[in-house]
Design an enzyme around this catalytic site. Structure first.
Site, short mmCIF file in Angstrom:
data_model
loop_
_atom_site.label_atom_id
_atom_site.label_comp_id
_atom_site.label_asym_id
_atom_site.label_seq_id
_atom_site.Cartn_x
_atom_site.Cartn_y
_atom_site.Cartn_z
N GLU A 136 19.54 111.39 87.87
CA GLU A 136 19.63 111.97 86.53
C GLU A 136 18.76 113.19 86.42
OE1 GLU A 136 20.99 108.42 83.66
OE2 GLU A 136 18.85 108.50 84.04
N CYS A 149 14.14 118.92 83.58
CA CYS A 149 13.38 117.87 84.25
C CYS A 149 14.20 117.39 85.45
CB CYS A 149 13.14 116.74 83.24
SG CYS A 149 12.30 115.33 83.91
N CYS A 156 12.50 105.38 93.14
CA CYS A 156 11.11 105.67 93.52
C CYS A 156 10.58 104.46 94.28
CB CYS A 156 10.27 105.92 92.27
SG CYS A 156 8.57 106.43 92.64
N CYS A 160 5.11 101.70 89.34
CA CYS A 160 4.26 101.74 88.15
C CYS A 160 4.84 100.76 87.13
CB CYS A 160 4.20 103.16 87.60
SG CYS A 160 3.57 104.33 88.84
N CYS A 163 7.27 101.93 84.22
CA CYS A 163 8.31 102.95 84.51
C CYS A 163 9.62 102.31 84.96
CB CYS A 163 7.80 103.89 85.60
SG CYS A 163 9.03 105.08 86.12
N CYS A 392 10.91 110.56 79.38
CA CYS A 392 10.13 110.27 80.58
C CYS A 392 10.17 108.81 80.96
CB CYS A 392 8.66 110.61 80.34
SG CYS A 392 8.28 112.28 80.72
#
Ligand code: SAH
Ligand code: SF4
Length: 425
Positions: A136, A149, A156, A160, A163, A392
């Site tokens: 995305e 962005c 990933c 975290c 996230c 985010c």
């Protein structure tokens, strides 16, 4: 949502989060039998591509410049548009290569003008079931800037705890071309290439995409070679022409790579700090166990080119009752003393199955006042694109979720066809 329980279940089974698992696969530039796209290539790779089809070494300089201009200044989609390239070479180029972009699977436009694209990359092989990985990319228009962005990885490898991207199973590095292509797609969609933005009086108006932040999916410093090359292509003044000062790379704190980012990409640095004590940061950003706060801040102090004119941004996600007390705010200010810094308070964006809540506005206000009184201006980042889950940490492709679910069903012998065909999830 069924996928939420799946995500949660999976997170719980990860007793020890993998801290530095290498991404499993790097994108191959092509599969046998598929033509390669020239879009997103660096100058060196474009030269190599021209040599491959027999362009003489002494001609490559001129030819690279021509093709570069058509791809990155004009946004050409067809070799036929390249009017200053000879007929023979155009035919050769079209024979061997394409000007394809990643496929735009969907585009969502938020009430506030934020746009989110789901992009499908060219297939890389068995790893993505010959189907192409999806990522995305988000465009956030502002009064004096337009920020894109971009993602640096599919998913990933870090985990975290707040996230959404960190819950995605399919992970691989994006290639330089795949990173740059996100900007090309955005310029296509926004009509933001030269000559496509006529103003009312006939002249050209300013560009829509003026800034890039590597704050999409992935940890950019785990894919640093590709990120360095992508920054070079994006900031090439005879091409996409962004300023390096308007390109910000955000990291969760891969300390040994920070200096190289400064030396070789000369990009702006953002640090996902989120906590002022190691015990809490260990939990929120597990990479902290490997590179604790003191080491991270030391790397910031030594970041090449850091100065009051080129400050480091410290991101701090506001988690209710976790890291948002007045004492935390004061400790934050103390911690950053002596580092040319900006502080960016990010309201936590919840996602299905997340275990945190966003701090109340009153609390964020208090926190930001302490930070403001210490000399840091307007630190709260307004949430954008919330209605399309574009903010985010929320980026995680729907299709990836579908695929995860389809895989589960396959494992259970239920068959996945319905989901690939566009299920109702
Ligand atoms: N991996 C890099 C860059 C991508 S994340 C990094 O961690 O810095 C971009 C920013 O979004 C980071 O500051 C990250 O901590 C933050 N973020 C992640 N999940 C979030 C969420 N749910 N709400 C608000 N911010 C989030
Ligand atoms: Fe990865 Fe950044 Fe999300 Fe952490 S916050 S899991 S490093 S994308």
């Amino acid at each position: 949502m069924a996928t939420a329980s799946f995500d949660t279940a999976r997170r719980e089974t990860r007793a020890v989060p993998p801290i530095e698992k290498a991404p499993e696969v790097t994108a191959l530039s092509r599969l046998p039998g598929r033509k390669r796209s020239l879009v997103g290539l660096s100058r060196a790779d474009l030269k190599q591509a021209l040599l491959e089809i027999g362009v003489a070494e002494r001609e490559t300089r001129m030819r690279v410049s021509q093709v570069w201009h058509w791809i990155y200044v004009r946004g050409a989609r067809d070799f036929a548009e390249m009017t200053n390239v000879g007929k023979g070479l155009k035919a050769q180029l079209a024979d061997a290569f394409t000007l394809d972009r990643p496929e735009v699977v969907s585009e969502q436009v938020s009430r506030d003008g934020t746009r989110k694209w789901l992009l499908r990359m060219a297939p890389t092989g068995a790893h993505d079931h010959n189907r192409g990985a999806e990522i995305e990319c988000v465009y956030i228009p502002g009064d004096d800037r337009g920020t894109l962005c971009v993602s640096s990885q599919v998913g990933c490898t870090l985990t975290c705890s707040f996230c959404h991207t960190g819950t995605q199973r399919l992970v691989r590095n994006l290639s330089t071309a795949e990173i740059v292509s996100q900007l090309v797609v955005a310029r296509d969609a926004l009509g933001d290439f030269a000559g496509q933005m006529p103003s009312k009086d006939g002249g050209e108006v300013g560009r829509l995409v003026t800034n890039i932040v590597f704050m999409g999916m992935g940890e950019p410093l785990y894919n640093l070679d590709a990120v360095i090359d992508a920054v070079a292509v994006m900031s090439d003044q005879e091409g996409l022409a962004l300023s390096r000062r308007r390109i910000t790379v955000s990291t969760s704190g891969v300390v040994p790579q920070i200096e190289r980012l400064g030396l070789e990409a000369n990009a702006m640095l953002a640090i996902s700090l989120h906590a002022v004590r190691d015990d809490l940061r260990d939990e929120l950003v597990p990479l902290n166990r490997k590179y604790p706060i003191a080491q991270l801040l030391e790397a910031c102090r030594n970041y090449p080119g850091v100065s009051n004119a080129r400050r480091i941004t410290f991101e701090y996600v506001m988690l209710k009752g976790v890291n948002d007390s007045d004492a935390d705010a004061r400790a934050l200010v103390r911690l950053l003393k002596g580092i040319p810094a900006k502080i960016n308070l990010i309201p936590f964006n919840p996602w299905p199955g997340s275990k945190y809540e966003c701090s109340d506005w009153e609390r964020i206000d208090h926190f930001s006042e302490i930070v403001f009184n210490a000399g840091y201006a307007s630190p709260v980042r307004t949430p954008r694109g919330r209605d399309i889950l574009a903010a985010c940490g929320q980026l995680k492709s729907e299709t990836e979720k579908l695929r995860a679910r389809a895989r589960m069903m396959l494992e259970e012998g239920l068959g996945a066809e319905g989901f690939y065909a566009g299920g109702d999830d």
